[in-house]
Design a protein around this motif. Structure first.
Motif, PDB file in Angstrom:
ATOM      1  N   PRO A 183       0.831  -1.211   0.000  1.00 52.38           N
ATOM      2  CA  PRO A 183       0.000   0.000   0.000  1.00 52.38           C
ATOM      3  C   PRO A 183       0.863   1.257   0.000  1.00 52.38           C
ATOM      4  O   PRO A 183       1.918   1.310   0.623  1.00 52.38           O
ATOM      5  CB  PRO A 183      -0.792  -0.118   1.314  1.00 52.38           C
ATOM      6  CG  PRO A 183      -0.722  -1.565   1.701  1.00 52.38           C
ATOM      7  CD  PRO A 183       0.585  -2.064   1.178  1.00 52.38           C
ATOM      8  N   THR A 211      -0.947   3.225  -8.360  1.00 54.64           N
ATOM      9  CA  THR A 211      -2.082   3.810  -9.074  1.00 54.64           C
ATOM     10  C   THR A 211      -1.687   5.094  -9.784  1.00 54.64           C
ATOM     11  O   THR A 211      -2.027   5.298 -10.959  1.00 54.64           O
ATOM     12  CB  THR A 211      -3.236   4.073  -8.097  1.00 54.64           C
ATOM     13  OG1 THR A 211      -3.592   2.855  -7.440  1.00 54.64           O
ATOM     14  CG2 THR A 211      -4.452   4.609  -8.835  1.00 54.64           C
ATOM     15  N   SER A 216     -12.518   0.950  -9.365  1.00 48.39           N
ATOM     16  CA  SER A 216     -12.037   0.481  -8.071  1.00 48.39           C
ATOM     17  C   SER A 216     -12.936  -0.672  -7.656  1.00 48.39           C
ATOM     18  O   SER A 216     -14.143  -0.488  -7.454  1.00 48.39           O
ATOM     19  CB  SER A 216     -12.097   1.614  -7.035  1.00 48.39           C
ATOM     20  OG  SER A 216     -11.645   1.157  -5.776  1.00 48.39           O
ATOM     21  N   PRO A 244     -13.569  -2.502  -4.982  1.00 47.47           N
ATOM     22  CA  PRO A 244     -14.419  -2.551  -3.791  1.00 47.47           C
ATOM     23  C   PRO A 244     -15.760  -1.852  -3.963  1.00 47.47           C
ATOM     24  O   PRO A 244     -16.693  -2.111  -3.199  1.00 47.47           O
ATOM     25  CB  PRO A 244     -13.572  -1.860  -2.719  1.00 47.47           C
ATOM     26  CG  PRO A 244     -12.157  -2.038  -3.187  1.00 47.47           C
ATOM     27  CD  PRO A 244     -12.233  -1.959  -4.669  1.00 47.47           C
ATOM     28  N   ASP A 271      -8.305  -1.179 -10.211  1.00 49.57           N
ATOM     29  CA  ASP A 271      -7.609  -0.909  -8.956  1.00 49.57           C
ATOM     30  C   ASP A 271      -8.178  -1.782  -7.835  1.00 49.57           C
ATOM     31  O   ASP A 271      -9.349  -2.154  -7.860  1.00 49.57           O
ATOM     32  CB  ASP A 271      -7.756   0.568  -8.588  1.00 49.57           C
ATOM     33  CG  ASP A 271      -6.639   1.047  -7.664  1.00 49.57           C
ATOM     34  OD1 ASP A 271      -5.731   0.245  -7.364  1.00 49.57           O
ATOM     35  OD2 ASP A 271      -6.683   2.223  -7.248  1.00 49.57           O
ATOM     36  N   GLU A 272      -7.322  -2.092  -6.860  1.00 51.50           N
ATOM     37  CA  GLU A 272      -7.711  -2.979  -5.749  1.00 51.50           C
ATOM     38  C   GLU A 272      -8.312  -4.271  -6.314  1.00 51.50           C
ATOM     39  O   GLU A 272      -9.378  -4.723  -5.893  1.00 51.50           O
ATOM     40  CB  GLU A 272      -8.706  -2.279  -4.820  1.00 51.50           C
ATOM     41  CG  GLU A 272      -8.254  -0.929  -4.305  1.00 51.50           C
ATOM     42  CD  GLU A 272      -7.098  -1.018  -3.315  1.00 51.50           C
ATOM     43  OE1 GLU A 272      -6.673  -2.144  -3.005  1.00 51.50           O
ATOM     44  OE2 GLU A 272      -6.617   0.033  -2.870  1.00 51.50           O
ATOM     45  N   ARG A 322      -9.689  -7.035  -4.145  1.00 58.26           N
ATOM     46  CA  ARG A 322     -10.660  -6.624  -3.129  1.00 58.26           C
ATOM     47  C   ARG A 322     -12.025  -6.395  -3.783  1.00 58.26           C
ATOM     48  O   ARG A 322     -12.627  -5.318  -3.639  1.00 58.26           O
ATOM     49  CB  ARG A 322     -10.208  -5.346  -2.420  1.00 58.26           C
ATOM     50  CG  ARG A 322      -8.871  -5.444  -1.681  1.00 58.26           C
ATOM     51  CD  ARG A 322      -8.498  -4.098  -1.101  1.00 58.26           C
ATOM     52  NE  ARG A 322      -7.147  -4.067  -0.557  1.00 58.26           N
ATOM     53  CZ  ARG A 322      -6.856  -4.198   0.732  1.00 58.26           C
ATOM     54  NH1 ARG A 322      -7.824  -4.391   1.604  1.00 58.26           N
ATOM     55  NH2 ARG A 322      -5.604  -4.140   1.153  1.00 58.26           N
ATOM     56  N   GLN A 326      -2.973  -4.444  -7.289  1.00 60.40           N
ATOM     57  CA  GLN A 326      -3.422  -5.061  -6.050  1.00 60.40           C
ATOM     58  C   GLN A 326      -2.313  -5.050  -5.007  1.00 60.40           C
ATOM     59  O   GLN A 326      -1.141  -4.844  -5.324  1.00 60.40           O
ATOM     60  CB  GLN A 326      -3.887  -6.502  -6.302  1.00 60.40           C
ATOM     61  CG  GLN A 326      -2.769  -7.472  -6.651  1.00 60.40           C
ATOM     62  CD  GLN A 326      -3.276  -8.891  -6.859  1.00 60.40           C
ATOM     63  OE1 GLN A 326      -4.389  -9.117  -7.332  1.00 60.40           O
ATOM     64  NE2 GLN A 326      -2.458  -9.873  -6.505  1.00 60.40           N
ATOM     65  N   ASN A 327      -2.719  -5.289  -3.760  1.00 58.24           N
ATOM     66  CA  ASN A 327      -1.779  -5.425  -2.642  1.00 58.24           C
ATOM     67  C   ASN A 327      -1.473  -6.897  -2.407  1.00 58.24           C
ATOM     68  O   ASN A 327      -2.290  -7.769  -2.726  1.00 58.24           O
ATOM     69  CB  ASN A 327      -2.372  -4.831  -1.365  1.00 58.24           C
ATOM     70  CG  ASN A 327      -2.657  -3.350  -1.468  1.00 58.24           C
ATOM     71  OD1 ASN A 327      -3.709  -2.892  -1.056  1.00 58.24           O
ATOM     72  ND2 ASN A 327      -1.729  -2.592  -2.026  1.00 58.24           N
ATOM     73  N   VAL A 352      -7.574  -9.073   1.609  1.00 57.71           N
ATOM     74  CA  VAL A 352      -7.671  -9.289   0.162  1.00 57.71           C
ATOM     75  C   VAL A 352      -8.145 -10.711  -0.096  1.00 57.71           C
ATOM     76  O   VAL A 352      -7.969 -11.598   0.737  1.00 57.71           O
ATOM     77  CB  VAL A 352      -6.319  -9.037  -0.543  1.00 57.71           C
ATOM     78  CG1 VAL A 352      -5.856  -7.612  -0.329  1.00 57.71           C
ATOM     79  CG2 VAL A 352      -5.258 -10.012  -0.058  1.00 57.71           C
TER      80      VAL A 352
END
Length: 638
Positions: free
Chosen positions: A324, A329, A348, A350, A387-388, A391, A425-426, A437
């Motif tokens: 993170p 991004t 995104s 989420p 993004d993400e 998640r 992603q993380n 995640v």
């Protein structure tokens, strides 16, 4: 396996009519002549032809990434001219995608009547083969629709044969770890002919040969065939394609191996006791690189931007995984903006619903079409940023990504002008803590041509901070580079650095900018040295580039003494070398004369490191700095 054709294929491939089969043969370096024996699609191609001839539903099972789908897409149009393949990815279907009841004006009475509308891809027209991919991954309501299709070749009130359907096939992987279900209803199973496949039964070799027509892949295929069954399953044809794509682009071949559950897939065999053996990834990938005459570098300069630019050029889907706050991004958006001249299409996960991507809608002519979101419609060039990525808001949204990242379509409708897809992603763990995640499987992970684990130093966020905040940013970065250890730097992300800078400029305590862990505990990084640097107090702070420039006369003398004491230098030599290596390019360019003066007194082996593994811009600076160093040496008194 993806079947997107690169520019080389379009320009270099030649076709020759084959009199035995009366199908044009694509001439490649691997297959200059049609091989004797079975047709390119092997058992699967023969099975497809037989089921079409018999009018029987076919069920195809095989491991992920062995070329099941690509064999359908290549074989049906060539063996059955005028017949198209309607590919329906079942994993992301909703009941309304296939069939919807809607009011339609009756031609005879003029009244509105409730009518079953069928998806537009199945509208009457040219003959088609219906391929329901990932069929075991469909939801319960979709399974009932698939049962009707498989058993009777009907959907609602529509007879698929009357619409032009000449074949119905269901395909998937039997592994419960990937599908989560099995087809057990005897009423359905008794209506189908089933074929279980291996990679030797599909057209993947010919697909890869056509993708790289100037490479003779014969040795690559021999290397692959010589692996154990487990290693062949890990290095699936789809993954091998990604490895070869990396080789073609001059990237490390290991970047073509997927990140499964956030961890790089390792090519490990099993020992007799069931435990995993040694990692053979480097050995196997080096042999593949040698076979095609390509390099297999361990890394490249400026890797993130190199990957992103290549993705846009080659129409790739790529995955960037990093901690993170490291700047994934922002660098992605910035590069896409510069390369495309437009903002990326950003989602995104989420907060993304299925309806944010596409919805089924009735059309005036009585069909069921797919309406894409405004950002994905139209012919203009597009780059999607997911993004993400790990998640997702729900499973349905994530299932849609399975289709678009592999087939570049949504609900069977291609996304026009799509240049690249970039997923961010993380990792599942960071600094010893588990992140919230989701975990993917190998079938999902292998959808990306490149999967790269981003390190904070891969992203030039430091330059952005200096450009945005000037001298304060330089001071904070000197503290980050020199005053804290590696663990401290992991806690202090680039996002945290910006917060610390803003807090200082606002006259607020710095502690509140650290990551808060709860119950009064902040990230375990001492800020005393940073506060001292920002206040300009204390003379014993660690040397940074700013201090080197300020005290250049003193340091030039100390380095001269160090070079006389030892050809390798002293601690002073190592300290200055570290400062130069860590300095941002903008700092170096601002004081090139200082750089040239200290270079004179550094050992040659240290000077050489400034040219190795650097970006083109940094290399250009160091070449000029070394040239200026020689000028200073020539003009100085002996």
């Amino acid at each position: 396996m993806a079947t997107k054709t690169d520019t080389a294929t379009k320009t270099d491939s030649v076709t020759r009519a084959d009199t035995a089969h009366d199908i044009p043969w694509p001439v490649t370096a691997t297959y200059p002549e049609r091989p004797a024996g079975r047709q390119p699609g092997g058992r699967l191609a023969e099975f497809i032809d037989a089921m079409i001839s018999m009018g029987q539903t076919g069920q195809v099972f095989g491991e992920h990434g062995i070329g099941k789908t690509s064999t359908f897409l290549s074989h049906v149009p060539s063996a059955h001219p005028g017949t198209r393949v309607v590919l329906v990815p079942a994993a992301n279907l909703t009941p309304d995608d296939l069939l919807m009841n809607a009011p339609v004006r009756d031609d005879r009475s003029g009244e509105l009547v409730l009518t079953q509308l069928i998806m537009s891809q199945l509208a009457p027209g040219e003959p088609f083969v219906l391929l329901i991919d990932d069929s075991l991954q469909a939801g319960e309501m979709i399974q009932s629709q698939l049962m009707q299709i498989a058993c009777n070749w009907t959907l609602g009130e529509h007879d698929l044969r009357a619409l032009g359907c000449v074949g119905v096939f269901l395909s998937d992987n039997e592994s419960l770890t990937e599908t989560g279900s099995a087809r057990s209803d005897l009423a359905v199973l008794d209506r189908m002919v089933t074929l279980r496949l291996t990679a030797n039964d599909t057209a993947w070799r010919h697909t890869l040969a056509a993708r790289y027509p100037d490479w003779d892949l014969g040795e690559v295929f021999r290397i692959w065939a010589g692996l154990t069954p487990r290693l062949r399953a890990l290095l699936s044809p789809r993954t091998l394609e990604h490895v070869l794509d990396c080789a073609r682009a001059g990237l490390p071949l290991s970047w073509g191996l997927p990140l499964v559950g956030g961890v790089r897939l390792a090519l490990r065999d099993l020992r007799k006791d069931g435990a995993e053996g040694a990692d053979r990834s480097a050995e196997i990938l080096d042999s593949v690189a040698t076979a095609v005459g390509a390099a297999n570098p361990r890394t490249v300069a400026d890797p993130v931007r190199r990957i992103l630019r290549t993705a846009l050029r080659e129409n790739w889907a790529v995955l960037l995984q990093g901690p993170p706050g490291c700047g994934k991004t922002e660098i992605t958006k910035s590069l896409v903006r510069d390369e495309l001249g437009a903002e990326p299409v950003y989602f995104s996960l989420p907060v993304t619903n299925v309806e944010d991507l596409c919805v089924p809608v009735p059309t005036p002519d009585g069909r069921l079409d797919t309406l894409l979101t405004r950002a994905l419609s139209g012919p203009g060039e597009k780059v999607i940023v997911w993004d993400e990525y790990n998640r997702p808001k729900d499973k349905a949204a994530f299932a849609k990504l399975m289709e678009i990242t592999q087939e570049w379509s949504l609900a069977g409708r291609p996304v026009e002008g799509l240049r690249a897809q970039i997923a961010l992603q993380n990792p599942p763990y960071h600094l010893g803590r588990k992140l919230q995640v989701s975990r993917n499987n190998v079938a999902q992970a292998s959808r990306f041509t490149v999967s790269y684990e981003v390190r904070p130093e891969d992203i030039p966020a430091n330059e952005w901070l200096i450009a945005a905040y000037g001298e304060v940013a330089e001071t904070v970065l000197e503290w980050w580079k020199n005053d804290i250890d590696d663990e401290g730097r992991d806690w202090i992300t680039k996002r945290t650095l910006e917060r610390l800078i803003k807090l200082h400029l606002a006259g607020q305590p710095l502690m509140s900018g650290l990551i808060y862990l709860g119950e009064g505990e902040f990230a375990p990084v001492p800020l005393t040295a940073l506060e001292a640097r920002l206040e300009g107090i204390g003379q014993e702070v660690a040397l940074g580039f700013k201090e080197l420039v300020r005290d250049i006369d003193l340091w030039e003398k100390r380095l001269a003494v160090a070079s006389e004491i030892s050809a390798e230098g002293t601690n002073d030599t190592d300290m200055v070398h570290r400062v130069l290596a860590n300095a941002e390019l903008s700092q170096l360019k601002r004081d090139p004369e200082v750089v040239a003066r200290v270079l004179r007194h550094l050992p040659p082996k240290l000077r050489a490191t400034y040219l190795v593994g650097q970006t083109a811009a940094r290399q250009k600076f160091w070449v000029a700095a070394l040239a200026r160093m020689k000028e200073l040496a020539a003009s100085s008194p002996s």
